[in-house]
Design a protein around this motif. Structure first.
Motif, PDB file in Angstrom:
ATOM      1  N   LYS A  23       0.814  -1.207   0.000  1.00 62.91           N
ATOM      2  CA  LYS A  23       0.000   0.000   0.000  1.00 62.91           C
ATOM      3  C   LYS A  23       0.854   1.267   0.000  1.00 62.91           C
ATOM      4  CE  LYS A  23      -3.032  -1.788   3.221  1.00 62.91           C
ATOM      5  NZ  LYS A  23      -2.451  -3.110   3.135  1.00 62.91           N
ATOM      6  N   ASN A  24       2.086   1.136   0.379  1.00 64.86           N
ATOM      7  CA  ASN A  24       2.944   2.322   0.391  1.00 64.86           C
ATOM      8  C   ASN A  24       4.405   1.915   0.191  1.00 64.86           C
ATOM      9  OD1 ASN A  24       3.942   1.388   2.904  1.00 64.86           O
ATOM     10  ND2 ASN A  24       2.061   2.165   3.845  1.00 64.86           N
ATOM     11  N   ALA A  25       5.234   2.935   0.058  1.00 63.67           N
ATOM     12  CA  ALA A  25       6.650   2.701  -0.239  1.00 63.67           C
ATOM     13  C   ALA A  25       7.343   1.924   0.877  1.00 63.67           C
ATOM     14  CB  ALA A  25       7.355   4.028  -0.467  1.00 63.67           C
ATOM     15  N   GLU A  26       6.943   2.148   2.123  1.00 60.06           N
ATOM     16  CA  GLU A  26       7.581   1.439   3.255  1.00 60.06           C
ATOM     17  C   GLU A  26       7.328  -0.064   3.152  1.00 60.06           C
ATOM     18  OE1 GLU A  26       5.697   4.314   3.933  1.00 60.06           O
ATOM     19  OE2 GLU A  26       7.628   5.373   3.874  1.00 60.06           O
ATOM     20  N   GLU A  27       6.083  -0.398   2.789  1.00 56.79           N
ATOM     21  CA  GLU A  27       5.756  -1.826   2.672  1.00 56.79           C
ATOM     22  C   GLU A  27       6.558  -2.484   1.557  1.00 56.79           C
ATOM     23  OE1 GLU A  27       1.164  -1.778   4.271  1.00 56.79           O
ATOM     24  OE2 GLU A  27       1.624  -2.854   2.418  1.00 56.79           O
ATOM     25  N   LEU A  28       6.714  -1.756   0.453  1.00 61.86           N
ATOM     26  CA  LEU A  28       7.483  -2.300  -0.667  1.00 61.86           C
ATOM     27  C   LEU A  28       8.946  -2.492  -0.254  1.00 61.86           C
ATOM     28  CD1 LEU A  28       7.837  -3.127  -3.628  1.00 61.86           C
ATOM     29  CD2 LEU A  28       8.142  -0.725  -4.203  1.00 61.86           C
ATOM     30  N   MET A  29       9.460  -1.490   0.444  1.00 63.63           N
ATOM     31  CA  MET A  29      10.857  -1.546   0.906  1.00 63.63           C
ATOM     32  C   MET A  29      11.044  -2.742   1.846  1.00 63.63           C
ATOM     33  SD  MET A  29      13.716   0.217   0.878  1.00 63.63           S
ATOM     34  CE  MET A  29      13.936   1.957   1.213  1.00 63.63           C
ATOM     35  N   ALA A  30      10.110  -2.929   2.776  1.00 64.24           N
ATOM     36  CA  ALA A  30      10.200  -4.036   3.731  1.00 64.24           C
ATOM     37  C   ALA A  30      10.165  -5.366   2.986  1.00 64.24           C
ATOM     38  CB  ALA A  30       9.046  -3.956   4.730  1.00 64.24           C
ATOM     39  N   TRP A  31       9.305  -5.419   1.964  1.00 61.32           N
ATOM     40  CA  TRP A  31       9.184  -6.659   1.187  1.00 61.32           C
ATOM     41  C   TRP A  31      10.492  -6.959   0.466  1.00 61.32           C
ATOM     42  CZ3 TRP A  31       9.259  -7.726  -4.166  1.00 61.32           C
ATOM     43  CH2 TRP A  31       8.841  -9.020  -4.515  1.00 61.32           C
ATOM     44  N   GLN A  32      11.080  -5.897  -0.113  1.00 56.22           N
ATOM     45  CA  GLN A  32      12.337  -6.093  -0.836  1.00 56.22           C
ATOM     46  C   GLN A  32      13.461  -6.553   0.086  1.00 56.22           C
ATOM     47  OE1 GLN A  32      12.976  -2.473  -3.073  1.00 56.22           O
ATOM     48  NE2 GLN A  32      12.342  -3.550  -4.931  1.00 56.22           N
ATOM     49  N   LEU A  33      13.493  -5.968   1.281  1.00 57.78           N
ATOM     50  CA  LEU A  33      14.519  -6.381   2.245  1.00 57.78           C
ATOM     51  C   LEU A  33      14.349  -7.842   2.617  1.00 57.78           C
ATOM     52  CD1 LEU A  33      14.768  -3.315   4.660  1.00 57.78           C
ATOM     53  CD2 LEU A  33      16.530  -4.192   3.106  1.00 57.78           C
ATOM     54  N   GLU A  34      13.092  -8.239   2.846  1.00 56.61           N
ATOM     55  CA  GLU A  34      12.784  -9.618   3.216  1.00 56.61           C
ATOM     56  C   GLU A  34      13.182 -10.571   2.082  1.00 56.61           C
ATOM     57  OE1 GLU A  34      12.078 -11.036   5.826  1.00 56.61           O
ATOM     58  OE2 GLU A  34      11.147 -12.960   5.285  1.00 56.61           O
ATOM     59  N   GLN A  35      12.859 -10.172   0.830  1.00 59.79           N
ATOM     60  CA  GLN A  35      13.226 -11.018  -0.310  1.00 59.79           C
ATOM     61  C   GLN A  35      14.750 -11.153  -0.399  1.00 59.79           C
ATOM     62  OE1 GLN A  35      11.064 -12.849  -2.206  1.00 59.79           O
ATOM     63  NE2 GLN A  35       9.765 -12.072  -0.590  1.00 59.79           N
ATOM     64  N   GLY A  36      15.434 -10.059  -0.144  1.00 56.59           N
ATOM     65  CA  GLY A  36      16.894 -10.074  -0.173  1.00 56.59           C
ATOM     66  C   GLY A  36      17.443 -11.042   0.851  1.00 56.59           C
ATOM     67  N   ARG A  37      16.834 -11.036   2.040  1.00 58.15           N
ATOM     68  CA  ARG A  37      17.279 -11.930   3.118  1.00 58.15           C
ATOM     69  C   ARG A  37      17.033 -13.386   2.719  1.00 58.15           C
ATOM     70  NH1 ARG A  37      15.471 -14.507   7.114  1.00 58.15           N
ATOM     71  NH2 ARG A  37      13.323 -13.985   6.650  1.00 58.15           N
ATOM     72  N   ILE A  38      15.845 -13.643   2.150  1.00 53.86           N
ATOM     73  CA  ILE A  38      15.517 -15.015   1.727  1.00 53.86           C
ATOM     74  C   ILE A  38      16.490 -15.467   0.639  1.00 53.86           C
ATOM     75  CG2 ILE A  38      13.772 -16.446   0.563  1.00 53.86           C
ATOM     76  CD1 ILE A  38      11.633 -14.694   1.977  1.00 53.86           C
ATOM     77  N   ASP A  39      16.771 -14.573  -0.332  1.00 48.13           N
ATOM     78  CA  ASP A  39      17.676 -14.922  -1.428  1.00 48.13           C
ATOM     79  C   ASP A  39      19.068 -15.249  -0.899  1.00 48.13           C
ATOM     80  OD1 ASP A  39      15.806 -14.705  -3.322  1.00 48.13           O
ATOM     81  OD2 ASP A  39      16.423 -12.742  -4.067  1.00 48.13           O
ATOM     82  N   SER A  40      19.586 -14.429   0.036  1.00 47.55           N
ATOM     83  CA  SER A  40      20.953 -14.688   0.485  1.00 47.55           C
ATOM     84  C   SER A  40      21.004 -15.964   1.324  1.00 47.55           C
ATOM     85  CB  SER A  40      21.547 -13.490   1.222  1.00 47.55           C
ATOM     86  OG  SER A  40      20.764 -13.170   2.319  1.00 47.55           O
ATOM     87  N   GLN A  41      19.903 -16.266   2.038  1.00 51.44           N
ATOM     88  CA  GLN A  41      19.859 -17.549   2.762  1.00 51.44           C
ATOM     89  C   GLN A  41      19.900 -18.713   1.776  1.00 51.44           C
ATOM     90  OE1 GLN A  41      16.388 -17.854   5.205  1.00 51.44           O
ATOM     91  NE2 GLN A  41      17.411 -16.990   6.988  1.00 51.44           N
TER      92      GLN A  41
END
Ligand SMILES: Nc1ncnc2c1ncn2[C@@H]1O[C@H](COP(=O)(O)OP(=O)(O)OP(=O)(O)O)[C@@H](O)[C@H]1O
Ligand SMILES: [Mg+2]
Length: 242
Positions: A23-41
């Motif tokens: 719904k907003n830029a913060e949510e997108l940013m949080a999602w991207q960070l989470e995806q980054g964490r999952i990818d590096s794992q």
């Protein structure tokens, strides 16, 4: 391009009526960070498995046992049915506790078959599994000391401690090897401390295994719904031949 621009573009590209996931830029940013964490794992996990496969020269389950499943395990005797049901239950509840399993019994009674069936089910749900014999493991540890070794002792230990399920096969065939007890203790202790379970396959009975591994490991192996199963019937290999 700002986050807000990204959001606007995404929204413009969506078919009418689609609810945006963010719904907003913060949510997108949080999602991207989470995806980054999952990818590096995922990458770390992949590297670890590739390294283990290189060191062992094979994948997590030996070719001979890759086709072993619960369905092609023939359970005629009450003990075999018990072993089959317990193994299935273990695979189904995997991850909900760190209790391990010990399959103890004579040659050809199906210990590897059921351990591989558990492993194959877990592999198909994306878990990492390694079944390795203790003599093979001891050799791999010795190899880490040689020049040009493919890995270090510390790294091999880390990799063994990080797979989701580690099954130690043929425990006790090299009796008298004092190193064996020390290495096994370290692996089991570290895995259980990080709540990762261990499977053990052995021809030894309970007192002999207790003597080899020590009280502390044995107690921890059977904690948290860990299970001991006796494979006390005749060899299936003989049955196939006759
Ligand atoms: N109940 C069974 N139904 C179908 N196949 C079986 C059964 N029990 C054993 N087998 C098969 O028999 C062979 C020997 O079994 P397995 O390797 O699991 O024995 P084991 O208990 O690990 O023996 P060992 O102590 O000698 O390592 C395997 O090919 C396995 O798939
Ligand atoms: Mg075996």
């Amino acid at each position: 391009m700002s986050m807000l621009d990204v959001m606007r573009r995404l929204q413009a590209a969506m078919p009418a009526g689609t609810q945006p996931k963010f719904k907003n830029a913060e949510e997108l940013m949080a999602w991207q960070l989470e995806q980054g964490r999952i990818d590096s794992q995922r990458i770390a996990e992949q590297n670890r498995l590739t390294r283990l496969q290189k060191v062992l020269g094979r994948s997590g389950i030996q070719e001979l046992h890759q086709s072993c499943t619960f369905d092609n395990y023939n359970a005629e005797l009450p003990g075999q049915r018990h072993a089959l049901e317990k193994s299935k239950a273990y695979a189904n509840r995997f991850g909900s506790g760190f209790g391990g399993f010990i399959f103890s019994g004579g040659c050809g009674t199906g210990k590897n078959h059921l351990a591989a069936a558990i492993g194959n089910q877990l592999l198909s749900s994306g878990k990492s599994v390694l079944v390795v014999t203790v003599p093979d493991l001891m050799m791999r540890f010795r190899e880490t000391y040689q020049d040009g070794a493919k890995t270090t002792e510390a790294k091999l230990m880390d990799d063994l401690c990080n797979v989701d399920l580690l099954v130690l096969d043929d425990i006790g065939v090299q009796r008298g090897n004092t190193n064996e007890g020390v290495v096994l203790f370290q692996i089991v202790d570290r895995r259980l401390a990080s709540k990762k379970s261990v499977g053990m396959l052995t021809n030894l009975d309970a007192p002999a295994l207790r003597e080899l591994l020590g009280e502390r490991i044995m107690d921890r192996m059977t904690m948290d719904s860990g299970m001991w199963i006796n494979f006390d019937w005749a060899s299936y290999r003989r049955k196939v031949k006759s």
